[in-house]
Design a protein around this motif. Structure first.
Motif, PDB file in Angstrom:
ATOM      1  N   THR A  45       0.815  -1.208   0.000  1.00 55.35           N
ATOM      2  CA  THR A  45       0.000   0.000   0.000  1.00 55.35           C
ATOM      3  C   THR A  45       0.853   1.264   0.000  1.00 55.35           C
ATOM      4  OG1 THR A  45      -0.119  -0.158   2.394  1.00 55.35           O
ATOM      5  CG2 THR A  45      -1.969  -1.033   1.158  1.00 55.35           C
ATOM      6  N   SER A  46       2.159   1.121  -0.097  1.00 53.05           N
ATOM      7  CA  SER A  46       3.018   2.289   0.083  1.00 53.05           C
ATOM      8  C   SER A  46       3.851   2.649  -1.140  1.00 53.05           C
ATOM      9  CB  SER A  46       3.981   2.067   1.251  1.00 53.05           C
ATOM     10  OG  SER A  46       3.315   1.570   2.365  1.00 53.05           O
ATOM     11  N   TRP A  47       3.583   2.044  -2.293  1.00 51.08           N
ATOM     12  CA  TRP A  47       4.496   2.281  -3.404  1.00 51.08           C
ATOM     13  C   TRP A  47       4.088   3.412  -4.328  1.00 51.08           C
ATOM     14  CZ3 TRP A  47       2.239   1.538  -8.167  1.00 51.08           C
ATOM     15  CH2 TRP A  47       1.105   0.727  -8.214  1.00 51.08           C
ATOM     16  N   PHE A  48       2.935   4.010  -4.113  1.00 45.67           N
ATOM     17  CA  PHE A  48       2.398   4.936  -5.111  1.00 45.67           C
ATOM     18  C   PHE A  48       3.222   6.212  -5.277  1.00 45.67           C
ATOM     19  CE2 PHE A  48      -1.014   2.123  -5.329  1.00 45.67           C
ATOM     20  CZ  PHE A  48      -1.452   1.824  -4.046  1.00 45.67           C
ATOM     21  N   GLY A  49       3.653   6.770  -4.152  1.00 46.73           N
ATOM     22  CA  GLY A  49       4.422   8.004  -4.238  1.00 46.73           C
ATOM     23  C   GLY A  49       5.723   7.799  -4.986  1.00 46.73           C
TER      24      GLY A  49
END
Lengths: 310, 331, 552
Positions: free
Chosen positions: A180-184
């Motif tokens: 859930t943390s790769w978007f940035g």
């Protein structure tokens, strides 16, 4: 604290200090512009030092921790004792040695942080590189997915995932947080790749007929290293904070395994009379995140292409 | 401009639909069904209502379609745990979360901008260095830990602020007078300060670096070379350009606020959506969970849309690319 | 005027305005507002379905019973009971009890309370469609009929000591004219439950979702005007916040203060007075005797009586109580709280003996065959999960203490923290291994023990699914015994039986300490229900503070 663990603790402190000092001196003396810029601010060196120290503690936990972190020696007599020479950080509500839990907790928390960040950055870089390189519909599709990912506040998804699947072992927890943390990161990498794409060496490689995979992994990504590295440093901090939040709510790392997050939760029970459990664990998280931010600042300065050119 | 706006709106709606779909799929992937005996609800009447309303015994695509249709009619489902329609539960709690987020936002940006600008003006001198380290530390604090510490401080040592709840239920059950407004604000101070403080540190850091970035650019150097007074340079050029980045950051702060709100609301007993969600997740109250995910995403997407519009209005030179505007990523 | 003063005067004007907007002050002698910090929010206030203690405390003010126990807490016979809704009663034969409804009683909508309401109430409480948790306690009453508008007749199936108690204690009389039209299977979610109309000393005013419930005194209440005009139950998510609010003088009452360290904190708050009273709750680690998820088969671990006994012996209950509760908890001699008269520490219980526990486990074949530190047998490890409610920090703490004790003898335990309602669903349907459960006692030992430990309770409160016909027989005898001594003998035998069978580990019985604002006068607390006598509390006019004087 036993003599052995005191010794190990001192060694860890000295080791961390000396390592960073040596690195800094070497960098300032022989290193190029990048190294010098990295160590320009004293906070970066301190950040490195604190991180090194905590990582050594985590790795050498059995050496620096005098007691077993899950054993409850005497829940009646040794409950909630303040810090002393025997119990460096006091005891918690179950009479466990807080310092030992702190050291083993460092393993869990830092471990999840590193693993989660690894997954996040790897996935983000891949997606960003592919989107930036191929452009057109692949780019649009992937960036739409990223938009969706950024739109959904992370904690909702995490809460749902963890609550719905009831029990998540350590590795799965890191995986879910990472996913859930790769978007940035992907956005950052994409922006960088869009620029790199038109650079001579990439154009040349493609003209020579290199397959896309080779170009991406061999030429583009290595030169996009700057934002990736900075992202990685910051991701570890984010994952750490998320793990702490989940453990605090009771759905992260399960007792009796210590993690800095669930230590804060355990300590919240007796916070008014015995604040040390909560205090030290929270302080540790803050220091790690702070150090990571300081290091990321330094990296940003060091890897700034404009400074390179100037 | 109009064309861009319409495209952006369409994209936002598409994102929201995608989010809803994702949450829906996620819930149905989970083991256990909300109506199986022992899993969630054993009351047969409510089960019957559930099955009727959501068509739980039908194939998943049909369920999905039914859900979208209900959504279009404004029906967000029925909460088993609270025994009320979800829409009512959210209508009760959403204003509180918005108040909290709004107050935190105000706190965040007034303090953050002020600090950031001050730091940029005194760049690399002692005040900047000291403040820089302080903001770095505050930025790294876990918000819930800060909340616990503040609770300890103001609950025990200095009883200045109320610790818990949104209002005094005796004197002010609703905000219908100036006194009650003041009471609400007084209850808001601690939770908003906790949420806003960490954000303010981030804003200060960001603003400082943004302004210093701009300071290095050519047009500022030209202005300085021309002999313009420092204050004018700052106000006119640095500030204005840095303000653009600030507007972008504003849009991105929403997810952070909603995330932080979840924990803060739990610790301070603030009756907002965050606490509602945590309770619902623990109770396997799926209708509430999907609805809050939906609302939260809508807030985020709207915030980002507003930020984009403000950005374009503020500086017409910015090219209107579909996603270039949102590309200024913050830490 | 210099700018500074302009600003200042504006601020002052605004402040003055704000002060003016405050509500008028209340002048009467019964002004007073009592705020209770309630933990959690009830689902419904309808007495048949009100399960949470908060809901029952509120219902205590809204709805009347026919009669109530007196300060002696004696549940035998009828001499020690106080008339409430019934002004008098008499026995018309050994199995027939006749009540005369007080003609002054009125529902809050103006209608008179009649015997029809009493009969209707019995019908509702015993209706399976309503599924009231109190239904089982009424099974010895055959019928309730109406002789005339103010006379209700109870007929029992058999003679026993607590006939009167059963007739009056469990039911709160409901308004037939308002509830008759509500379909019985929808009672749990009926709107009446969120806007109740009763006949008690207090009227319902409002229920702000997630915030508070407010009641207001009925000045025409026929048994005497209540001393405090407004009662507010303010919901807080957990004990910690509630106690902080008590100390910070934002609430007036916290009926139970935990953990013991918090009692010390509250003691330092100058405006709070502490009132200790006997507790009604006991907590145990319940073993699911049937397989997790399949009640037709015995549980692979807990189905074995010897293993259960071994696990019980492995736990030093006394030291755990000392560690977590200090002075305010005791080790119960069986499944009971300190309120019950059958409390007898001399009763035979399993000793705390880790050596013997290990020996038993070895003898049953549970050894560590694969060397991983956990015992196993036929490939299955001696491991299970303990379910704990997220709201009770005491039980969570205990679960961790137990986890460690079990680990030391090679039993692997994991802890599941779940929401209270989820726990309720899972335990009722048998989908769990072990759970930290609490039970609240009525003054009569028969009700609670029958509900939670006899065959009749399976599917309801008997979540361990303990089923011992011998135990059931002894309990029955104890309840029907006609003399107290005889009953005591049977109770002793029953408790010793259940202790030997160890369907759970009876961990602690809490004694309560209430924290109440010192301005409240005439505080009377009945141990079985602290709020039962709230209407007798007073706040003298010379000690009123801000929140008392506000005119609602």
């Amino acid at each position: 604290m036993t003599f052995g663990s005191w010794l190990a603790l001192m060694v860890a402190l000295v080791l961390a200090y000396e390592a960073v000092r040596w690195l800094r001196q070497r960098a300032l003396r022989d290193g190029g512009g990048r190294w010098r810029r990295f160590f320009r601010h004293p906070t970066t060196a301190w950040g490195c030092g604190i991180l090194t120290f905590l990582v050594i503690i985590a790795i050498a936990a059995p050496l620096v921790a005098p007691l077993d972190p899950i054993v409850q020696p005497d829940p009646v007599g040794l409950k909630n004792l303040p810090p002393s020479w025997t119990f460096l950080m006091g005891t918690d509500v179950f009479s466990r040695d807080v310092w030992s839990r702190f050291a083993y907790g460092a393993r869990i928390s830092l471990g999840i942080g590193a693993l989660g960040a690894l997954i996040a950055v790897a996935l983000g870089s891949l997606v960003g590189a592919v989107a930036g390189y191929y452009r057109r519909w692949i780019d649009s599709l992937l960036m739409r997915i990223v938009d969706i990912g950024l739109a959904l506040p992370r904690i909702f998804i995490l809460l749902m995932a963890v609550a719905l699947w009831d029990r998540l072992p350590f590795a799965w927890l890191a995986l879910v947080i990472g996913l859930t943390s790769w978007f940035g990161t992907s956005r950052l990498v994409r922006a960088e790749v869009l620029g790199l794409r038109e650079r001579d060496f990439v154009v040349a490689a493609r003209a020579l007929g290199a397959p896309s995979g080779r170009v991406i992994f061999g030429h583009v990504l290595p030169n996009a290293a700057a934002p990736i590295i900075v992202s990685a440093a910051l991701s570890v901090g984010n994952v750490l904070l998320l793990e702490a939040s989940l453990s605090f709510l009771g759905i992260g790392v399960a007792p009796p395994t210590p993690s800095w997050g669930n230590m804060i939760a355990d300590g919240a029970l007796s916070m008014y009379g015995a604040p040390w459990t909560t205090l030290f664990a929270g302080l540790a998280i803050s220091l790690v995140v702070m150090s990571l931010n300081a290091v990321a600042d330094g990296l940003r300065d060091a890897l700034d292409p404009r400074e390179d050119a100037a | 401009m109009m064309a861009w706006l319409l495209r952006r709106l369409a994209a936002s709606v598409a994102i929201i639909v995608a989010v809803v779909t994702f949450v829906f799929v996620l819930i149905h992937l989970a083991p256990g069904k909300p109506c199986a005996v022992g899993e969630g609800i054993t009351d047969p009447e409510i089960c019957r209502q559930l099955v009727r309303q959501f068509g739980l015994d039908q194939p998943i695509l049909v369920q999905y379609w039914r859900y979208l249709v209900e959504l279009a009619h404004g029906n967000l489902g029925y909460s088993f745990a609270l025994h009320r329609p979800v829409r009512d539960a959210i209508a009760d709690t959403a204003p509180f979360t918005l108040q909290l987020a709004g107050a935190a936002l105000v706190f965040d940006f007034t303090l953050g901008l002020g600090l950031g600008i001050y730091q940029a003006l005194r760049a690399n001198r002692l005040p900047d260095i000291v403040l820089g380290n302080i903001t770095l530390f505050v930025y790294s604090l876990p918000t819930f830990w800060l909340a616990l510490l503040l609770l300890l401080l103001f609950g025990e040592k200095l009883p200045l602020f109320p610790v818990g709840g949104a209002s005094d239920p005796i004197l002010c059950p609703t905000v219908d007078s100036l006194y009650c407004l003041a009471d609400r604000i007084w209850h808001l101070v601690l939770p908003a300060a906790t949420l806003g403080l960490v954000g303010a540190a981030g804003t200060a850091r960001f603003q400082r670096s943004a302004m210093l970035e701009v300071a290095k650019q050519d047009f500022v150097r030209t202005a300085r070379a021309k002999g313009l007074p420092e204050r004018r340079i700052v106000l006119r050029h640095q500030l204005r350009n840095a303000l653009l980045s600030f507007i972008t950051r504003f849009g991105l702060t929403f997810p952070f606020l909603l995330t932080g709100a979840v924990l803060i609301e739990t610790i301070f007993a603030w009756p907002g959506m965050g606490r509602l969600t945590v309770d619902a997740i623990l109770q396997r109250d799926y209708a509430v969970v999907t609805a809050t995910a939906l609302i939260a995403s809508t807030m985020v997407v709207t915030g980002s849309l507003i930020a984009d519009i403000l950005l374009v209005l503020a500086d017409p030179r910015i090219r209107i690319h579909d996603d270039a505007v949102g590309d200024i990523v913050t830490a | 005027m210099p700018r500074r003063y302009e600003l200042l005067s504006i601020l002052l004007a605004v402040a003055a305005l704000g002060a003016c907007e405050r509500r008028q002050l209340c002048q009467a002698p019964d002004c007073g507002t009592l705020v209770d910090a309630a933990i959690g929010e009830p689902r419904t206030l309808l007495p048949t379905s009100a399960e949470e203690t908060t809901a029952q405390d509120i219902d205590e003010q809204l709805f009347l019973k026919l009669a109530d126990v007196g300060p002696s807490m004696n549940t035998v016979g009828d001499e020690d009971f106080q008339p409430l809704l019934a002004e008098k009663w008499e026995w018309d034969g050994p199995l027939t009890l006749v009540f005369h409804v007080d003609p002054r009683a009125r529902w809050h909508d103006g209608q008179k309370v009649s015997a029809v309401d009493v009969a209707f109430t019995f019908d509702a409480y015993t209706d399976s469609a309503v599924a009231s948790p109190f239904r089982a306690q009424l099974k010895r009453i055959a019928s309730v009929t109406v002789r005339d508008s103010l006379t209700a007749v109870f007929r029992f199936r058999e003679r026993y000591q607590e006939m009167f108690y059963d007739a009056v204690y469990h039911m709160r009389v409901l308004p037939a004219h308002l509830l008759r039209s509500v379909p019985r299977d929808q009672w749990k979610t009926a709107p009446f439950g969120r806007q109740p109309i009763g006949d008690g000393p207090y009227r319902f005013v409002s229920w702000q979702a997630r915030q508070a419930i407010e009641l207001r005194s009925d000045t025409t209440f026929f048994l005497g005007r209540p001393g405090i005009r407004r009662l507010i139950w303010r919901f807080t998510p957990d004990m910690g916040v509630a106690i902080t609010q008590l100390i910070a003088d934002q609430v007036d009452v916290r009926e139970q203060i935990l953990p013991p360290e918090a009692i010390e904190r509250v003691r330092t708050a100058p405006q709070v007075k502490l009132y200790p009273y006997r507790g009604t709750v006991y907590t145990y680690l319940g073993f699911n005797l049937r397989a997790n998820g399949d009640t037709t088969k015995p549980h692979p671990i807990f189905g074995d009586r010897e293993v259960r006994r071994a696990l019980t012996m492995a736990v030093d209950r006394a030291s755990l109580v000392k560690s977590t509760l200090g002075d305010i908890g005791k080790v119960p001699p069986g499944p009971m709280s300190s309120l019950l008269w059958i409390w007898d520490p001399e009763v035979r219980q399993l000793p705390s003996d880790t050596v013997q526990a290990v020996r038993i486990l070895n003898a049953r074949g549970w050894r560590d065959h694969d060397g991983d530190g956990v015992r196993d047998r036929d490939g299955q490890p001696l491991a299970f999960r303990i379910m704990v409610p997220s709201t009770s920090m005491l039980r969570r703490q205990y679960a961790q203490l137990l986890q460690e004790r079990f680990r030391l003898i090679g039993v692997h335990v994991e802890i599941d923290v779940v929401d209270g309602s989820v726990m309720q669903e899972r335990t009722t349907s048998g989908k769990y291994d072990a759970a930290m459960l609490s039970r609240q006692n009525n003054p009569s030992p028969g009700t609670g023990i029958a509900q939670s430990w006899t065959r009749a309770g399976i599917g309801g409160s008997n979540v361990t699914r303990y089923d011992n016909p011998e135990f059931d027989r002894l309990v029955d005898r104890a309840i029907s015994a006609m003399s107290r001594d005889q009953a005591k003998q049977y109770w002793r035998a029953a408790i010793e039986t259940i202790n030997a069978d160890a369907p759970g580990i009876f961990l602690y019985a809490l004694d309560n300490v209430a924290g109440i604002h010192q301005r409240v006068d005439n505080v009377q607390i009945r141990p079985d229900s602290w709020a039962a006598l709230l209407r007798t509390w007073r706040i003298p006019p010379d000690r009123q503070i801000d929140r008392d004087r506000v005119e609602p």
